[in-house]
Design an enzyme around this catalytic site. Structure first.
Site, mmCIF file in Angstrom:
data_model
loop_
_atom_site.group_PDB
_atom_site.id
_atom_site.type_symbol
_atom_site.label_atom_id
_atom_site.label_comp_id
_atom_site.label_asym_id
_atom_site.label_seq_id
_atom_site.Cartn_x
_atom_site.Cartn_y
_atom_site.Cartn_z
ATOM 1 N N GLU A 165 -54.380 -5.882 -63.218
ATOM 2 C CA GLU A 165 -54.291 -8.044 -62.691
ATOM 3 C C GLU A 165 -54.279 -9.002 -63.765
ATOM 4 O O GLU A 165 -55.405 -9.321 -63.999
ATOM 5 C CB GLU A 165 -54.919 -8.761 -61.532
ATOM 6 C CG GLU A 165 -54.983 -7.942 -59.916
ATOM 7 C CD GLU A 165 -55.197 -7.503 -59.143
ATOM 8 O OE1 GLU A 165 -56.322 -9.057 -58.894
ATOM 9 O OE2 GLU A 165 -55.493 -7.566 -58.044
ATOM 10 N N GLU A 365 -52.958 -1.783 -54.836
ATOM 11 C CA GLU A 365 -53.592 -2.475 -53.818
ATOM 12 C C GLU A 365 -53.303 -3.036 -52.524
ATOM 13 O O GLU A 365 -52.351 -4.182 -52.918
ATOM 14 C CB GLU A 365 -54.904 -3.462 -54.375
ATOM 15 C CG GLU A 365 -55.942 -2.267 -55.791
ATOM 16 C CD GLU A 365 -56.854 -3.299 -56.585
ATOM 17 O OE1 GLU A 365 -56.569 -5.101 -55.469
ATOM 18 O OE2 GLU A 365 -56.932 -3.412 -57.137
HETATM 19 O O1 IFM Z 1 -61.524 -6.830 -55.203
HETATM 20 C C1 IFM Z 1 -60.501 -7.274 -55.467
HETATM 21 C C2 IFM Z 1 -59.739 -6.484 -56.906
HETATM 22 O O2 IFM Z 1 -61.380 -6.033 -57.439
HETATM 23 C C3 IFM Z 1 -58.293 -6.303 -57.748
HETATM 24 N N1 IFM Z 1 -57.531 -7.120 -56.615
HETATM 25 C C4 IFM Z 1 -58.066 -7.636 -55.732
HETATM 26 C C5 IFM Z 1 -59.328 -7.363 -54.927
HETATM 27 C C6 IFM Z 1 -59.587 -8.255 -53.551
HETATM 28 O O3 IFM Z 1 -59.789 -9.569 -54.475
#
Ligand code: IFM
Length: 457
Positions: A165, A365
Site C-alpha cells: 500500500e 487483504e
Molecule cells: O491494518 C491495516 C494493514 O496494515 C494494511 N491494510 C489495511 C489494514 C486495516 O487498516
C-alpha cells in the site's frame, strides 16, 4: 436462499499479518519510523507502542499451529526491515534473519506457502532520520535489502511483494500526517509516493537476480463513487481517483505520470523528482499484483466557496489539491467507519484487469474491524463473518466474469495494532488476550476453517 459458498479448486486461501502490528520484541531489532511516531504523545489514539503487540516472536510456534488448524494454503507476513538490518544499510542481523528462517521453515513444514512482503511501513529510523522516502538513496537501500532477503529466503518463499500500500505510506504519512513520519506537506507526499514506486522498480531486478520467484506489489486501490453528477462532485472524484488509483496503475503499466495528474498537482510540485530512466525502471514487469480491499470512496463535491471548516479536512488532506468535497459513507459501516460494499471489490478487480492485462491478481487483504461478543470460551463476530463471506463471493464473481483472480487472504489472523488506532480496532479472526496473549479463534475463524475444509470433502 443464498447459494452455498464453494471455493473453486486452485483458488489460494490464506490469512495476512504485518511485522510491526504483531511481532513485539522491539528490543530484538533496530527502531523504525513507527516506533518514533508512536513515541510522540497524541499520535496513537490509546498510546499503544510496538510492545508487546501480539508478542508473535515469542508465540511463533503457537501461531504456526493455529495456521495449521485453519487449514490455509498460504500465509502472508511482512519482514521487518529493521529486524534484519537494524539501520537499513550495512550490517544485517543474524538474529533477525534467524527469526524469519524459523517462520518460513515452520510454514513449509506445515505445507503452507510463505508469501513475504518486504515493506509494510516500518522503515528503519536511521533511514527516516536521513529523510526517509523523500530521499532517492532510500530507494537504493531498499533494493539492496530486498536482494539480500531473496538471497536468504528465496529458495523457500513462494511469492514476494515489494511494497504494501504505497498510497498509505505516502499520503497518510507525508500529506495527512496521521501515519509515520507524521509530515503534512503535499509536495513531500508526491515525492514519497514516487520514490516508493521507484524503490519497487529498483528492487524487481535485484529480486530476480537472487532467484526470487513470483515478484509483485500490493496496492490498496479504492473505487471512487461520485454521489451525484454535479461538476464539483465529478471534479473531486476524478482528483481522488487520479491520486489513489491511476497514479499507481499508470506507473506499473508503463504509462508514466499522466498530464491530468501533473495538472492537478501543479500548485505543489513540478515533478522534478522524476529522473530520466525512472519510469521504465518502475514499469519493470511484475508476476502478480495484490489488492487490499476494504471499502469505497463515496464522494460529494461542495461549492468552491465552502468554508474549509465544513470540509472533512482530516481525510481530504490525504488528497492534496482536491477541490472541496466530503466523503459520504453509507450504512452498513465497520468500526473504522468504512462502508461495507462487496460489489466494490468486484469492480476494482475489473479495473485492475483492464489496467494491467495478463497480470494475475491476489486479494492480499480483506477484512473488517467489527465488535466481538465474548461469551465464555466463545467469541461471536457475526458481522465479520458476513463481511468475509460476501467479499469472497464478490471476488469469485469477478473470477467467473473472466478476471484472473488467484486467491484471497483474510486480514487479519490476530487482533493487532491498527496503527494510529492502536488496539482500539479489532480486525482479527482470533482474539488475543492482552495479558496472557492467549489466542482464541472467533466464530469467523471457525467459519473460515470449515469453508476451507469443505474443499477436500
Ligand atoms: O491494518 C491495516 C494493514 O496494515 C494494511 N491494510 C489495511 C489494514 C486495516 O487498516
Amino acid at each position: 436462499m443464498t447459494p452455498e459458498l464453494v471455493i473453486p479448486p486452485g483458488f489460494q486461501c490464506g490469512v495476512a499479518t504485518s511485522a510491526w502490528q504483531i511481532e513485539g520484541d522491539s528490543a530484538g531489532r533496530g527502531p523504525s519510523i513507527w516506533d518514533d511516531f508512536a513515541a510522540k504523545p497524541g499520535t496513537i489514539i490509546d498510546a499503544t507502542t510496538a510492545d508487546p503487540a501480539c508478542d508473535h516472536i515469542a508465540h511463533l510456534d503457537d501461531d504456526l499451529d493455529w495456521l495449521t488448524w485453519l487449514g490455509i494454503d498460504a500465509y502472508r507476513f511482512s519482514i521487518s526491515w529493521p529486524r534484519v538490518q537494524p539501520t537499513g544499510q550495512g550490517a544485517f542481523s543474524p538474529h533477525g534473519i534467524d527469526f524469519y528462517n524459523r517462520l518460513i521453515d515452520g510454514l513449509i513444514k506445515r505445507g503452507i506457502e510463505p508469501v513475504a512482503t518486504l515493506y509494510h511501513w516500518d522503515l528503519p529510523s536511521a533511514l527516516g532520520d536521513q529523510g526517509g522516502w523523500l530521499e532517492r538513496d532510500t530507494c537504493e537501500r531498499f533494493a539492496d535489502y530486498s536482494q539480500r532477503m531473496a538471497e536468504e529466503f528465496g529458495d523457500r518463499v513462494g511469492r514476494w511483494a515489494t511494497l504494501n500500500e504505497p498510497w498509505v505510506s505516502a499520503y497518510l504519512g507525508y500529506a495527512a500526517g496521521i501515519h509515520a513520519p507524521g509530515i503534512t506537506d503535499p509536495n513531500s507526499a508526491m515525492t514519497a509516493a514516487f520514490h516508493l514506486m521507484l524503490a519497487h522498480g529498483l528492487a524487481m531486478p535485484r529480486l530476480r537476480a537472487a532467484q526470487a520467484r513470483n515478484c509483485g506489489i500490493v496496492l490498496n486501490l479504492i473505487p471512487t463513487l461520485p454521489e451525484d453528477e454535479q461538476p464539483e462532485t465529478m471534479a473531486a472524484s476524478a482528483h481522488i481517483d487520479r491520486l489513489h488509483n491511476q497514479f499507481f496503475l499508470d506507473l506499473l503499466a508503463g504509462r508514466g505520470v499522466s498530464d491530468g495528474l501533473r495538472k492537478s498537482l501543479a500548485q505543489f510540485t513540478d515533478f522534478a523528482f522524476v529522473g530520466d530512466d525512472d519510469l521504465s525502471t518502475i514499469a519493470a514487469p511484475i508476476d502478480w499484483i495484490g489488492e487490499n480491499y476494504y471499502t469505497v470512496n463515496r464522494v460529494r463535491g461542495l461549492p468552491a466557496s465552502t468554508p474549509l471548516s465544513q470540509v472533512e479536512t482530516q481525510v481530504l488532506s490525504a488528497y492534496p489539491g482536491c477541490p472541496p468535497a466530503q466523503f459520504k459513507p453509507r450504512e452498513p459501516r465497520s468500526d473504522m467507519g468504512w462502508e461495507v460494499v462487496p460489489a466494490g471489490l468486484t469492480s476494482i478487480l475489473h479495473t485492475m484487469a483492464t489496467a494491467l492485462p495478463g497480470t494475475p491478481i491476489w486479494i492480499t487483504e480483506n477484512g473488517a474491524a467489527m465488535g466481538d461478543v465474548h461469551d465464555g470460551p466463545h467469541v461471536h463476530d457475526p458481522l465479520r463473518m458476513d463481511y468475509l463471506r460476501s467479499h469472497i463471493e464478490a471476488a469469485l464473481q469477478a473470477r467467473d466474469e473472466g478476471v484472473d483472480v488467484r486467491g484471497y487472504f483474510a486480514w487479519s489472523l490476530l487482533d493487532n495494532i491498527e496503527w494510529a488506532e492502536g488496539m482500539t480496532k479489532r480486525f482479527g479472526i482470533f482474539a488475543v488476550d492482552p495479558v496472557t496473549q492467549q489466542r482464541t479463534p472467533k466464530d469467523s475463524a471457525h467459519w473460515y476453517r470449515d469453508l476451507l475444509a469443505a474443499r477436500q470433502a
